[in-house]
Design an enzyme around this catalytic site. Structure first.
Site, PDB file in Angstrom:
ATOM      1  N   GLU A 169       1.003  -0.728  -0.540  1.00 25.26           N
ATOM      2  CA  GLU A 169      -0.337   0.623   0.242  1.00 25.26           C
ATOM      3  C   GLU A 169       0.903   1.470  -0.570  1.00 25.26           C
ATOM      4  O   GLU A 169       0.464   2.201   1.538  1.00 25.26           O
ATOM      5  CB  GLU A 169      -1.178  -0.207   1.136  1.00 25.26           C
ATOM      6  CG  GLU A 169      -2.129  -1.793   1.147  1.00 25.26           C
ATOM      7  CD  GLU A 169      -2.455  -0.912   2.338  1.00 25.26           C
ATOM      8  OE1 GLU A 169      -2.698  -0.648   3.653  1.00 25.26           O
ATOM      9  OE2 GLU A 169      -3.566  -1.969   2.443  1.00 25.26           O
ATOM     10  N   GLU A 352      -5.563  -8.353   0.993  1.00 19.65           N
ATOM     11  CA  GLU A 352      -6.287  -8.005   1.955  1.00 19.65           C
ATOM     12  C   GLU A 352      -7.319  -7.397   2.292  1.00 19.65           C
ATOM     13  O   GLU A 352      -7.970  -6.941   0.920  1.00 19.65           O
ATOM     14  CB  GLU A 352      -5.798  -6.906   2.566  1.00 19.65           C
ATOM     15  CG  GLU A 352      -4.363  -7.042   3.592  1.00 19.65           C
ATOM     16  CD  GLU A 352      -3.953  -5.560   3.983  1.00 19.65           C
ATOM     17  OE1 GLU A 352      -4.490  -4.439   4.415  1.00 19.65           O
ATOM     18  OE2 GLU A 352      -2.261  -5.049   3.860  1.00 19.65           O
TER      19      GLU A 352
HETATM   20  O1  IFM Z   1      -4.649  -2.600   9.086  1.00 18.58           O
HETATM   21  C1  IFM Z   1      -4.209  -2.337   8.042  1.00 18.58           C
HETATM   22  C2  IFM Z   1      -3.458  -3.013   7.507  1.00 18.58           C
HETATM   23  O2  IFM Z   1      -1.980  -2.921   8.393  1.00 18.58           O
HETATM   24  C3  IFM Z   1      -2.760  -2.684   5.987  1.00 18.58           C
HETATM   25  N1  IFM Z   1      -4.396  -3.032   5.291  1.00 18.58           N
HETATM   26  C4  IFM Z   1      -5.323  -2.056   5.980  1.00 18.58           C
HETATM   27  C5  IFM Z   1      -5.146  -2.482   7.161  1.00 18.58           C
HETATM   28  C6  IFM Z   1      -6.613  -2.372   8.168  1.00 18.58           C
HETATM   29  O3  IFM Z   1      -6.508  -0.708   8.080  1.00 18.58           O
END
Ligand code: IFM
Length: 442
Positions: A169, A352
């Site tokens: 990210e 994710e």
């Molecule tokens: O916890 C975070 C993660 O580290 C990166 N993506 C989003 C998740 C939720 O906010």
């Protein structure tokens, strides 16, 4: 309480990879055995973290990793996505920290024994503080330091890793960290945000080259997060503002990688906000990926705003998670099909997806029915995208266990496993059991 998918869903193929994900700073603790990083510093800043907490102990995973791997194995997942703490494996002089490297090597070896594929992310936001002190991601040199770290660590890991992601990210590192300042290192400046983004992408390109050389048999790529932008109306001004927001927040990170060019809005940025792009940078950034990791949680709705170009519009009527994020599974199908039509994509992994809920442990159980529903609907959404021709190979639940949720500290729980931070006891939530059953009954 089950996750139910249609009988002939592509998500039930035994070839589809299911996993759980974590990140180093969010779970590891044991901070004295590594270099301080920008999140250690940011946690000390008054008001930066909602519960004034830090990552010094977190889930104490450095001490409890063996049990945690047994826990992961008990969920019957095919893969575990973890990140490496840069400052645990590289010393300030650039040499390898043997103790830190051994920690991960033991962990990777145990994953292999348990027949769980390792999906390793090299950078999940924990930049060593001494590098930040030298400009951090505002300094082009940081991209080269990252590539050197990638070189050393991938050599040390040998063939233990199934998949490497360079960055997690970069939007969050650049925009939240350097442009609006709500994440470490807490800088709020548009030029800084755009510059950090460019240097992160450059770091990705340089490191990918190194990974393809050192680790040709792993799938090597990058993980990007997307928050799709929806217009609040059909008014051309709102539509244009929404397109601008999408280019600024989402396409800015994927287009240089896939097409070797930034979105056109680069040209419309004031000269003093534009990043400094050197000849050849976009060729480095746009090398072919073996996979693209897509992180998805929610969407945002926008309208035009004369001063700031775009403005978020809340959707109070919708359901939201404990983060206040709208639950919008349809947005995931739409995102995946839209990326597929815009770009020549490599295979996709949903690296994710998950929900924070206000969980409570009652009589040894966490009955997180809303989270089960969230997973069911988003897995269905992924299945629909596959049916519409998107090549999606896997899905990782965020997160294996409750952990340090950045500026929210420990107040928000994303895990499919509950963590009691006093005792460090782990309890598989109902969602974890449902996820396990889905995976084992495929
Ligand atoms: O916890 C975070 C993660 O580290 C990166 N993506 C989003 C998740 C939720 O906010």
């Amino acid at each position: 309480m089950k996750i139910q998918l249609p009988k002939n869903s592509p998500m039930l193929s035994p070839l589809f990879t299911y996993g759980v994900a974590t990140a180093s700073f969010q779970i590891e603790g044991s901070a004295t055995n590594r270099l301080p990083n920008i999140w250690d510093t940011f946690c000390q800043k008054p008001g930066a973290i909602a519960d004034k907490s830090d990552g010094l102990t977190a889930c104490d995973h450095v001490n409890l990793w063996e049990k945690d791997l047994e826990l992961i194995s008990s969920l019957h997942v095919d893969a575990y996505r973890l990140s490496i703490s840069w400052g645990r494996v590289i010393n300030q002089d650039g040499s390898l920290n043997k103790q830190g490297v051994n920690f991960y090597i033991k962990l990777l070896d145990r994953l292999k024994q348990l027949n769980i594929k390792a999906f390793v992310t090299l950078y999940h936001w924990d930049l060593p503080q001494h590098i930040e002190d030298n400009g951090g991601w505002l300094n082009r040199e940081t991209a080269y330091l990252f590539s050197d770290y990638a070189d050393k660590i991938s050599t040390a890991f040998g063939n233990r890793v199934s998949s490497y992601a360079t960055l997690n990210e970069p939007f969050c590192s650049a925009y939240l960290g350097y442009e609006v300042g709500v994440h470490a290192p807490g800088i709020a400046n548009a030029k800084a945000g755009r510059t950090a983004a460019h240097h992160l992408l450059l770091a990705h390109g340089l490191a990918l080259k190194v990974l393809q050389k050192n680790s040709p048999f792993s799938r090597n790529g990058i993980v990007l997060n997307f928050t799709p932008c929806y217009s609040s109306s059909e008014d051309p001004a709102d539509l244009a503002a929404t397109k601008y927001a999408d280019d600024y927040m989402n396409q800015w990170y994927i287009k240089p990688i896939m097409d070797g060019a930034y979105p056109d809005l680069l040209e419309s940025l004031p000269a003093d906000v534009r990043p400094d792009i050197h000849d050849g940078d976009l060729d480095i950034i746009s090398q072919p990926l073996d996979f693209l990791g897509v992180n998805y949680y929610t969407r945002l709705i926008y309208k035009a705003n004369e001063q700031d170009i775009f403005e978020e519009v809340p959707n109070d009527a919708a359901l939201h998670t404990d983060m206040g994020w709208e639950i919008y599974p349809r947005g995931l199908t739409a995102l995946l099909t839209s990326l597929n039509s815009l770009y020549q994509l490599p295979p996709i992994y949903i690296t994710e997806n998950g929900a924070a809920e206000a969980d409570t442990l009652v009589d040894g159980e966490v009955r997180d029915v809303n989270r089960i529903d969230y997973y069911q609907e988003h897995l269905r959404a992924v299945g629909l995208a596959i049916e519409q021709g998107v090549d999606i190979r896997g899905y990782f639940a965020w997160s294996l266990m409750d952990n340090f949720e950045w500026a929210e500290g420990y107040l928000k729980r994303f895990g499919i496993v509950y963590v009691d931070y006093e005792t460090q006891e782990r309890t598989i939530k109902s969602s974890g059991l449902a996820y396990r059953d889905l995976i084992s009954n495929r």
